[in-house]
Design a protein around this motif. Structure first.
Motif, PDB file in Angstrom:
ATOM      1  N   CYS A   1       0.839  -1.207   0.000  1.00 26.06           N
ATOM      2  CA  CYS A   1       0.000   0.000   0.000  1.00 26.06           C
ATOM      3  C   CYS A   1       0.872   1.254   0.000  1.00 26.06           C
ATOM      4  CB  CYS A   1      -0.923  -0.015   1.220  1.00 26.06           C
ATOM      5  SG  CYS A   1      -2.171  -1.326   1.192  1.00 26.06           S
ATOM      6  N   GLY A   2       2.026   1.168   0.689  1.00 28.03           N
ATOM      7  CA  GLY A   2       2.936   2.307   0.713  1.00 28.03           C
ATOM      8  C   GLY A   2       3.500   2.618  -0.661  1.00 28.03           C
ATOM      9  N   GLU A   3       3.813   1.575  -1.432  1.00 26.60           N
ATOM     10  CA  GLU A   3       4.328   1.770  -2.787  1.00 26.60           C
ATOM     11  C   GLU A   3       3.272   2.412  -3.678  1.00 26.60           C
ATOM     12  OE1 GLU A   3       7.515  -1.939  -3.128  1.00 26.60           O
ATOM     13  OE2 GLU A   3       5.399  -2.258  -3.602  1.00 26.60           O
ATOM     14  N   ILE A   4       2.032   1.948  -3.545  1.00 19.70           N
ATOM     15  CA  ILE A   4       0.947   2.526  -4.338  1.00 19.70           C
ATOM     16  C   ILE A   4       0.719   3.977  -3.930  1.00 19.70           C
ATOM     17  CG2 ILE A   4      -1.518   2.379  -4.845  1.00 19.70           C
ATOM     18  CD1 ILE A   4      -1.272  -0.653  -4.526  1.00 19.70           C
ATOM     19  N   LYS A   5       0.765   4.240  -2.620  1.00 18.12           N
ATOM     20  CA  LYS A   5       0.572   5.606  -2.121  1.00 18.12           C
ATOM     21  C   LYS A   5       1.675   6.526  -2.637  1.00 18.12           C
ATOM     22  CE  LYS A   5       0.132   8.243   2.201  1.00 18.12           C
ATOM     23  NZ  LYS A   5       0.126   8.147   3.679  1.00 18.12           N
ATOM     24  N   GLU A   6       2.917   6.032  -2.612  1.00 18.12           N
ATOM     25  CA  GLU A   6       4.036   6.843  -3.060  1.00 18.12           C
ATOM     26  C   GLU A   6       3.920   7.158  -4.558  1.00 18.12           C
ATOM     27  OE1 GLU A   6       7.443   9.121  -2.612  1.00 18.12           O
ATOM     28  OE2 GLU A   6       6.119   8.219  -1.097  1.00 18.12           O
ATOM     29  N   THR A   7       3.495   6.160  -5.338  1.00 11.33           N
ATOM     30  CA  THR A   7       3.278   6.385  -6.763  1.00 11.33           C
ATOM     31  C   THR A   7       2.180   7.418  -6.980  1.00 11.33           C
ATOM     32  OG1 THR A   7       3.981   4.136  -7.290  1.00 11.33           O
ATOM     33  CG2 THR A   7       2.659   5.278  -8.942  1.00 11.33           C
ATOM     34  N   TYR A   8       1.103   7.316  -6.204  1.00  7.79           N
ATOM     35  CA  TYR A   8      -0.021   8.249  -6.284  1.00  7.79           C
ATOM     36  C   TYR A   8       0.439   9.678  -6.011  1.00  7.79           C
ATOM     37  CZ  TYR A   8      -4.628  10.260  -5.116  1.00  7.79           C
ATOM     38  OH  TYR A   8      -5.757  11.040  -5.064  1.00  7.79           O
ATOM     39  N   LYS A   9       1.285   9.836  -4.975  1.00 10.07           N
ATOM     40  CA  LYS A   9       1.710  11.162  -4.556  1.00 10.07           C
ATOM     41  C   LYS A   9       2.832  11.726  -5.419  1.00 10.07           C
ATOM     42  CE  LYS A   9       2.717  11.654  -0.287  1.00 10.07           C
ATOM     43  NZ  LYS A   9       3.322  11.340   1.048  1.00 10.07           N
ATOM     44  N   THR A  10       3.889  10.912  -5.595  1.00 10.76           N
ATOM     45  CA  THR A  10       5.135  11.438  -6.139  1.00 10.76           C
ATOM     46  C   THR A  10       5.230  11.324  -7.651  1.00 10.76           C
ATOM     47  OG1 THR A  10       6.216  10.809  -4.080  1.00 10.76           O
ATOM     48  CG2 THR A  10       7.643  11.351  -5.946  1.00 10.76           C
ATOM     49  N   THR A  11       4.906  10.151  -8.176  1.00 15.47           N
ATOM     50  CA  THR A  11       5.084   9.922  -9.610  1.00 15.47           C
ATOM     51  C   THR A  11       3.892  10.403 -10.418  1.00 15.47           C
ATOM     52  OG1 THR A  11       6.403   7.974  -9.054  1.00 15.47           O
ATOM     53  CG2 THR A  11       5.683   8.195 -11.350  1.00 15.47           C
ATOM     54  N   ALA A  12       2.683   9.990 -10.002  1.00  9.96           N
ATOM     55  CA  ALA A  12       1.481  10.387 -10.735  1.00  9.96           C
ATOM     56  C   ALA A  12       1.014  11.790 -10.362  1.00  9.96           C
ATOM     57  CB  ALA A  12       0.366   9.378 -10.478  1.00  9.96           C
TER      58      ALA A  12
END
Length: 356
Positions: free
Chosen positions: A19-30
């Motif tokens: 979930c942390g990886e998905i959250k980080e992608t949501y915030k930082t990359t996307a």
């Protein structure tokens, strides 16, 4: 781009993104925070519980060993204390110079060895693996050669990957240290020890002895895939008709304008990609061989794109995600392998052909 499950080994329960990886992608990359209706550029793919339970892998350990050990390329002259390059002991080697007009001196043509000149699909071969090398093993003057550029310019022909120094091949000319697309690192999720701005030569081994069209088609090591149904081997004088490798050279750029969704299955043939291809017969490559110690896995067809192309980091990571989704464990090919030194003219075939 893709958020996808990653599997550690055939038959294991696939490892999901946290979930942390998905959250980080949501915030930082996307960069979706505060914009819930924005298109993210990512897809969420469900994690499978287990791979399809089928019969045992028919390709496991099919790599032939007896009679295929690396061997001296030429005769050792004990009096001179050196190898005699005029007395070649092996069939033609790879990777070679593929610049237009180049040809080697091994008389493969006179000995009846010619490369496959159609597509591998037309010749009845299927891809059985994908892997890549740090830098180009082939040379194409003006495209990937001694004048190429990339990050870590002071590493003296080697780069440290996973705690090991591996040999780096030629580089392309695309890298620009003033362009953030070549210097901004990508958040790799599936590939290992990759670097934006670097040059990689991708290989897709093909074979008509593979487990084509089955869940076992793709194998690591690639030899298992190539020789899966070795009973179909017509003889050692016909291997160049049954085994081939596609090679395409890329510089990785952090720019989604260069995304390609299916790098896993073979060379890109689209526009300038795959338009200028050198075809010749050679051998397997890798750093256990050079111009003194040669591969006995020869002759095989090579089809090599003479141009260097840009490809997005996300394209590579998607390819690695696809590799992690195969029945066989391909984790040994999720990182770059070292590059063999350029094969000398006296070890190269004289049958180079060109398709434009």
């Amino acid at each position: 781009s893709l958020l996808v499950a990653s599997a550690s080994a055939a038959g294991d329960v696939a490892k999901s993104n946290t979930c942390g990886e998905i959250k980080e992608t949501y915030k930082t990359t996307a960069k979706c925070c505060g914009s819930p209706n924005k298109e993210s550029g990512f897809q969420i793919v469900p994690a499978p519980g287990k791979f399809l339970n089928g019969p045992p892998n028919p390709c496991k350990d099919k790599k032939p060993i007896d009679g295929f050990a690396n061997t001296n390329c030429t005769v050792w002259d004990a009096i001179a204390g050196a190898f005699d390059d005029s007395q070649v002991l092996v069939k033609e080697q790879a990777g070679s110079n593929v610049t237009k007009g180049y040809t080697g001196t091994i008389d493969a043509t006179g000995e009846g060895r010619f490369p496959i000149t159609t597509s591998y699909m037309e010749a009845g071969l299927c891809p059985v693996n994908v892997h890549w090398h740090l830098g180009a093993e082939h040379l194409s003057v003006g495209e990937y050669d001694e004048g190429g550029k990339g990050p870590d310019a002071s590493d003296a022909g080697k780069r440290r990957l996973a705690g090991t120094d591996i040999r780096k091949g030629f580089r392309c000319h695309h890298y620009d240290k003033t362009d953030a697309r070549f210097t901004t690192e990508y958040a790799w999720q599936h590939c290992v020890d990759m670097k934006v701005g670097e040059t990689y030569e991708v290989h897709w081994p093909h074979s008509d002895m593979g487990a084509c069209g089955t869940p076992n088609q793709y194998q690591t090591p690639f030899y298992d895939g190539v020789f899966c149904h070795i009973d179909k081997l017509k003889g050692l004088n016909y291997t160049q008709e049954q085994i081939g490798v596609q090679a395409q050279i890329f510089t990785i750029i952090n720019d989604e304008d260069y995304f390609y969704p299916d790098l896993f299955r073979g060379m890109i043939v689209d526009g300038s990609y795959g338009a200028d291809v050198a075809k010749y017969t050679g051998s397997t490559t890798g750093t256990s061989r050079n111009n003194e110690i040669c591969s006995a896995y020869a002759a095989i067809t090579w089809q090599v794109d003479r141009k260097c192309h840009l490809i997005s980091a996300s394209s590579f990571d998607k390819m690695c995600a696809d590799m992690r989704s195969q029945r066989d464990d391909m984790s040994g090919d999720l990182h770059a392998h070292g590059a063999r030194e350029l094969v000398a003219e006296h070890l190269t075939a004289n049958n180079h052909q060109r398709r434009l």
